[in-house]
Motif scaffolding. Structure first.
Motif, PDB file in Angstrom:
ATOM      1  N   LEU A 159      80.490  38.466 155.472  1.00 55.88           N
ATOM      2  CA  LEU A 159      81.206  37.455 154.709  1.00 55.88           C
ATOM      3  C   LEU A 159      82.434  36.913 155.435  1.00 55.88           C
ATOM      4  CD1 LEU A 159      81.042  39.071 151.152  1.00 55.88           C
ATOM      5  CD2 LEU A 159      79.653  37.214 152.054  1.00 55.88           C
ATOM      6  N   THR A 160      82.709  37.373 156.617  1.00 50.89           N
ATOM      7  CA  THR A 160      83.890  36.929 157.358  1.00 50.89           C
ATOM      8  C   THR A 160      83.516  36.654 158.810  1.00 50.89           C
ATOM      9  OG1 THR A 160      84.509  39.218 157.879  1.00 50.89           O
ATOM     10  CG2 THR A 160      85.462  38.250 155.888  1.00 50.89           C
ATOM     11  N   PHE A 161      84.413  36.015 159.511  1.00 50.67           N
ATOM     12  CA  PHE A 161      84.251  35.798 160.943  1.00 50.67           C
ATOM     13  C   PHE A 161      84.560  37.100 161.673  1.00 50.67           C
ATOM     14  CE2 PHE A 161      85.011  31.430 159.461  1.00 50.67           C
ATOM     15  CZ  PHE A 161      83.986  30.762 160.116  1.00 50.67           C
ATOM     16  N   PRO A 162      84.027  37.312 162.883  1.00 46.54           N
ATOM     17  CA  PRO A 162      83.157  36.415 163.657  1.00 46.54           C
ATOM     18  C   PRO A 162      81.726  36.405 163.141  1.00 46.54           C
ATOM     19  CG  PRO A 162      83.446  38.463 164.834  1.00 46.54           C
ATOM     20  CD  PRO A 162      84.332  38.554 163.622  1.00 46.54           C
ATOM     21  N   MET A 163      81.032  35.316 163.424  1.00 44.34           N
ATOM     22  CA  MET A 163      79.646  35.169 162.991  1.00 44.34           C
ATOM     23  C   MET A 163      78.734  36.058 163.825  1.00 44.34           C
ATOM     24  SD  MET A 163      79.412  31.027 162.398  1.00 44.34           S
ATOM     25  CE  MET A 163      77.661  31.139 162.024  1.00 44.34           C
ATOM     26  N   ASN A 164      77.705  36.575 163.171  1.00 40.74           N
ATOM     27  CA  ASN A 164      76.704  37.412 163.850  1.00 40.74           C
ATOM     28  C   ASN A 164      75.399  36.633 163.964  1.00 40.74           C
ATOM     29  OD1 ASN A 164      78.406  39.713 164.043  1.00 40.74           O
ATOM     30  ND2 ASN A 164      77.976  40.201 161.901  1.00 40.74           N
ATOM     31  N   PRO A 218      75.938  36.609 153.051  1.00 41.22           N
ATOM     32  CA  PRO A 218      76.105  35.153 153.177  1.00 41.22           C
ATOM     33  C   PRO A 218      75.166  34.342 152.292  1.00 41.22           C
ATOM     34  CG  PRO A 218      76.122  36.190 155.335  1.00 41.22           C
ATOM     35  CD  PRO A 218      75.706  37.253 154.358  1.00 41.22           C
ATOM     36  N   GLU A 219      74.345  34.990 151.495  1.00 39.40           N
ATOM     37  CA  GLU A 219      73.488  34.248 150.572  1.00 39.40           C
ATOM     38  C   GLU A 219      74.319  33.390 149.625  1.00 39.40           C
ATOM     39  OE1 GLU A 219      70.250  35.118 147.003  1.00 39.40           O
ATOM     40  OE2 GLU A 219      70.899  36.745 148.322  1.00 39.40           O
ATOM     41  N   ILE A 220      75.465  33.908 149.228  1.00 38.59           N
ATOM     42  CA  ILE A 220      76.325  33.132 148.327  1.00 38.59           C
ATOM     43  C   ILE A 220      76.871  31.903 149.041  1.00 38.59           C
ATOM     44  CG2 ILE A 220      78.405  34.451 148.909  1.00 38.59           C
ATOM     45  CD1 ILE A 220      79.282  34.128 146.032  1.00 38.59           C
ATOM     46  N   TYR A 221      77.113  32.014 150.347  1.00 34.12           N
ATOM     47  CA  TYR A 221      77.560  30.850 151.102  1.00 34.12           C
ATOM     48  C   TYR A 221      76.439  29.823 151.231  1.00 34.12           C
ATOM     49  CZ  TYR A 221      81.560  33.723 152.453  1.00 34.12           C
ATOM     50  OH  TYR A 221      82.686  34.508 152.433  1.00 34.12           O
ATOM     51  N   ALA A 222      75.211  30.301 151.386  1.00 33.85           N
ATOM     52  CA  ALA A 222      74.065  29.384 151.461  1.00 33.85           C
ATOM     53  C   ALA A 222      73.916  28.615 150.159  1.00 33.85           C
ATOM     54  CB  ALA A 222      72.797  30.170 151.771  1.00 33.85           C
ATOM     55  N   LEU A 223      74.126  29.307 149.027  1.00 33.28           N
ATOM     56  CA  LEU A 223      74.048  28.631 147.734  1.00 33.28           C
ATOM     57  C   LEU A 223      75.177  27.610 147.591  1.00 33.28           C
ATOM     58  CD1 LEU A 223      72.808  28.254 144.983  1.00 33.28           C
ATOM     59  CD2 LEU A 223      74.105  30.240 144.167  1.00 33.28           C
ATOM     60  N   GLY A 224      76.398  27.992 148.009  1.00 29.51           N
ATOM     61  CA  GLY A 224      77.525  27.064 147.961  1.00 29.51           C
ATOM     62  C   GLY A 224      77.294  25.847 148.841  1.00 29.51           C
ATOM     63  N   THR A 225      76.709  26.048 150.017  1.00 27.85           N
ATOM     64  CA  THR A 225      76.398  24.934 150.907  1.00 27.85           C
ATOM     65  C   THR A 225      75.371  24.005 150.276  1.00 27.85           C
ATOM     66  OG1 THR A 225      76.877  26.264 152.871  1.00 27.85           O
ATOM     67  CG2 THR A 225      75.500  24.314 153.178  1.00 27.85           C
ATOM     68  N   THR A 226      74.384  24.581 149.589  1.00 21.12           N
ATOM     69  CA  THR A 226      73.360  23.761 148.927  1.00 21.12           C
ATOM     70  C   THR A 226      73.968  22.889 147.839  1.00 21.12           C
ATOM     71  OG1 THR A 226      71.680  25.463 149.356  1.00 21.12           O
ATOM     72  CG2 THR A 226      71.200  23.839 147.639  1.00 21.12           C
ATOM     73  N   VAL A 227      74.823  23.477 147.007  1.00 21.84           N
ATOM     74  CA  VAL A 227      75.467  22.719 145.936  1.00 21.84           C
ATOM     75  C   VAL A 227      76.332  21.595 146.519  1.00 21.84           C
ATOM     76  CG1 VAL A 227      77.100  22.854 144.018  1.00 21.84           C
ATOM     77  CG2 VAL A 227      75.444  24.697 144.374  1.00 21.84           C
ATOM     78  N   THR A 228      77.097  21.919 147.551  1.00 26.65           N
ATOM     79  CA  THR A 228      77.967  20.922 148.178  1.00 26.65           C
ATOM     80  C   THR A 228      77.161  19.815 148.836  1.00 26.65           C
ATOM     81  OG1 THR A 228      79.607  22.659 148.597  1.00 26.65           O
ATOM     82  CG2 THR A 228      79.853  20.599 149.811  1.00 26.65           C
ATOM     83  N   ALA A 229      76.045  20.181 149.479  1.00 28.52           N
ATOM     84  CA  ALA A 229      75.214  19.185 150.159  1.00 28.52           C
ATOM     85  C   ALA A 229      74.656  18.167 149.173  1.00 28.52           C
ATOM     86  CB  ALA A 229      74.079  19.882 150.908  1.00 28.52           C
ATOM     87  N   VAL A 230      74.214  18.635 148.013  1.00 27.22           N
ATOM     88  CA  VAL A 230      73.690  17.706 147.013  1.00 27.22           C
ATOM     89  C   VAL A 230      74.794  16.765 146.538  1.00 27.22           C
ATOM     90  CG1 VAL A 230      72.696  17.526 144.703  1.00 27.22           C
ATOM     91  CG2 VAL A 230      71.873  19.277 146.276  1.00 27.22           C
ATOM     92  N   SER A 231      75.997  17.305 146.328  1.00 29.32           N
ATOM     93  CA  SER A 231      77.116  16.464 145.886  1.00 29.32           C
ATOM     94  C   SER A 231      77.425  15.373 146.904  1.00 29.32           C
ATOM     95  CB  SER A 231      78.361  17.335 145.646  1.00 29.32           C
ATOM     96  OG  SER A 231      78.139  18.272 144.624  1.00 29.32           O
ATOM     97  N   THR A 248      84.394  26.310 156.318  1.00 25.50           N
ATOM     98  CA  THR A 248      84.225  27.744 156.549  1.00 25.50           C
ATOM     99  C   THR A 248      82.948  28.263 155.896  1.00 25.50           C
ATOM    100  OG1 THR A 248      86.628  28.050 156.647  1.00 25.50           O
ATOM    101  CG2 THR A 248      85.280  30.004 156.225  1.00 25.50           C
ATOM    102  N   ILE A 249      82.725  27.890 154.636  1.00 25.46           N
ATOM    103  CA  ILE A 249      81.515  28.316 153.928  1.00 25.46           C
ATOM    104  C   ILE A 249      80.279  27.755 154.609  1.00 25.46           C
ATOM    105  CG2 ILE A 249      80.243  28.020 151.769  1.00 25.46           C
ATOM    106  CD1 ILE A 249      82.894  28.249 150.297  1.00 25.46           C
ATOM    107  N   LEU A 250      80.354  26.499 155.046  1.00 24.55           N
ATOM    108  CA  LEU A 250      79.227  25.878 155.734  1.00 24.55           C
ATOM    109  C   LEU A 250      78.864  26.650 156.995  1.00 24.55           C
ATOM    110  CD1 LEU A 250      77.257  23.479 156.044  1.00 24.55           C
ATOM    111  CD2 LEU A 250      79.073  22.283 157.289  1.00 24.55           C
ATOM    112  N   ALA A 251      79.865  27.021 157.761  1.00 21.82           N
ATOM    113  CA  ALA A 251      79.598  27.747 159.001  1.00 21.82           C
ATOM    114  C   ALA A 251      79.036  29.139 158.733  1.00 21.82           C
ATOM    115  CB  ALA A 251      80.884  27.845 159.829  1.00 21.82           C
ATOM    116  N   LEU A 252      79.633  29.870 157.799  1.00 22.30           N
ATOM    117  CA  LEU A 252      79.198  31.240 157.533  1.00 22.30           C
ATOM    118  C   LEU A 252      77.831  31.310 156.874  1.00 22.30           C
ATOM    119  CD1 LEU A 252      82.558  32.835 156.298  1.00 22.30           C
ATOM    120  CD2 LEU A 252      81.411  33.198 158.495  1.00 22.30           C
ATOM    121  N   SER A 253      77.382  30.225 156.257  1.00 22.58           N
ATOM    122  CA  SER A 253      76.069  30.248 155.614  1.00 22.58           C
ATOM    123  C   SER A 253      74.935  30.221 156.628  1.00 22.58           C
ATOM    124  CB  SER A 253      75.930  29.056 154.663  1.00 22.58           C
ATOM    125  OG  SER A 253      75.965  27.828 155.372  1.00 22.58           O
TER     126      SER A 253
END
Length: 295
Positions: A45-50, A256-269, A32-37
């Protein structure tokens, strides 16, 4: 006579459904975070995506957001690498030491792994308090000698490093103790009989056999440090690691900036995990080709 094929029992489908629900529960939030980022500039911060774009990643990395992700990323990455190296070196050294009986070995073992059962926030508070007391003592000593009191020692590679090692080292120690307990000493004895020195025996005999496990310890060391929040909360001083920045943003950022940051952290992991697994598979194939034990 052909045997009659029997269908799977009902318990199989029940357990498969439970497992599928567990996987959805485990990875659903990440997806979900990956998609919303990847939303457009007007996304929420929620669906549907814009819309779909890299706008929030560009904003995050360009410094236009509310957090300097470049500095936080470099701090977390550097700390993770140092923790990884120290975890491997100390774990291997301790594993070699515990191969021989010595007085107090049992007590030392339990002390070394005790931090696993102590709440992380308590460890963080204790380490921060320890360094503050150390600063006070050093300041008093410097004042008495007419010297300039030292600066605050709480920081990334002092108290922060110690806090992360208190979390990663027990895992490394447990792995290495198990590895060395299973290691056949006859290979070392054969090397000694052929005239190898203790260092040559370690380098050319022991190290190749334990190398895959060292990769696992490295993975533990880096990823546990990279994602750690509780033990970092009181020990980093005036600087924040990337997970701390992410935790702080959860109460202030509404984009969604916070989702982008979460995606970055997860991607590195995930990059570190799959990279490590790939290296492990490659080493296992080389070991099998050479006919080494444990392949």
């Amino acid at each position: 006579m052909n045997r009659r094929q029997e269908g799977r029992p009902l318990s199989f489908y029940v357990l498969a459904t439970i497992f599928a629900l567990f996987v959805v529960f485990l990875y659903g939030p990440v997806a979900t975070i990956l998609a919303l980022s990847f939303q457009g500039p007007s996304g929420g911060l929620t669906f549907p995506m814009n819309g779909v774009s890299l706008h929030w990643f560009e904003r995050l990395w360009s410094g236009g957001g509310v957090v300097d992700i470049g500095s936080a990323f470099r701090r977390s990455f550097a700390l993770g690498l140092v923790v990884m190296v120290l975890t491997v070196v100390i774990s291997v050294s301790a594993g070699l030491a515990f191969r021989k009986r010595f007085r107090g070995a049992t007590a030392l073992f339990y002390v070394a792994i005790a931090s696993l059962i102590v709440p992380s926030i308590v460890v963080s508070l204790g380490i921060a308090l320890e360094f503050r007391i150390l600063d006070d003592l050093l300041g008093q000593a410097a004042t008495a000698l007419g010297l300039t009191p030292p600066r605050n020692s709480i920081g990334l590679f002092t108290s922060g490093l110690g806090a992360h090692l208190s979390w990663t080292l027990p895992f490394g120690l447990l792995i290495m103790f198990a590895v060395f307990n299973r290691l056949d000493k006859s290979y070392e004895e054969a090397a000694r009989d052929l005239g190898a020195t203790p260092w040559q025996s370690f380098r050319f005999v022991i190290l190749p056999m334990i190398a895959p496990f060292l990769i696992g310890i490295s993975l533990f060391g880096f990823t546990l440090s990279w994602d750690e929040i509780a033990r970092s909360s009181q020990t980093m001083g005036s600087t924040n690691t990337l997970p701390l920045e992410l935790a702080a943003l959860t109460t202030t950022v509404t984009t969604p900036e916070i989702y982008a940051l979460g995606t970055t952290v997860t991607a590195v992991s995930f990059l570190v995990i799959f990279g490590t697994l790939g290296l492990f598979i490659l080493m296992q194939r080389r070991r099998a080709a050479r006919g080494l034990p444990g392949a």
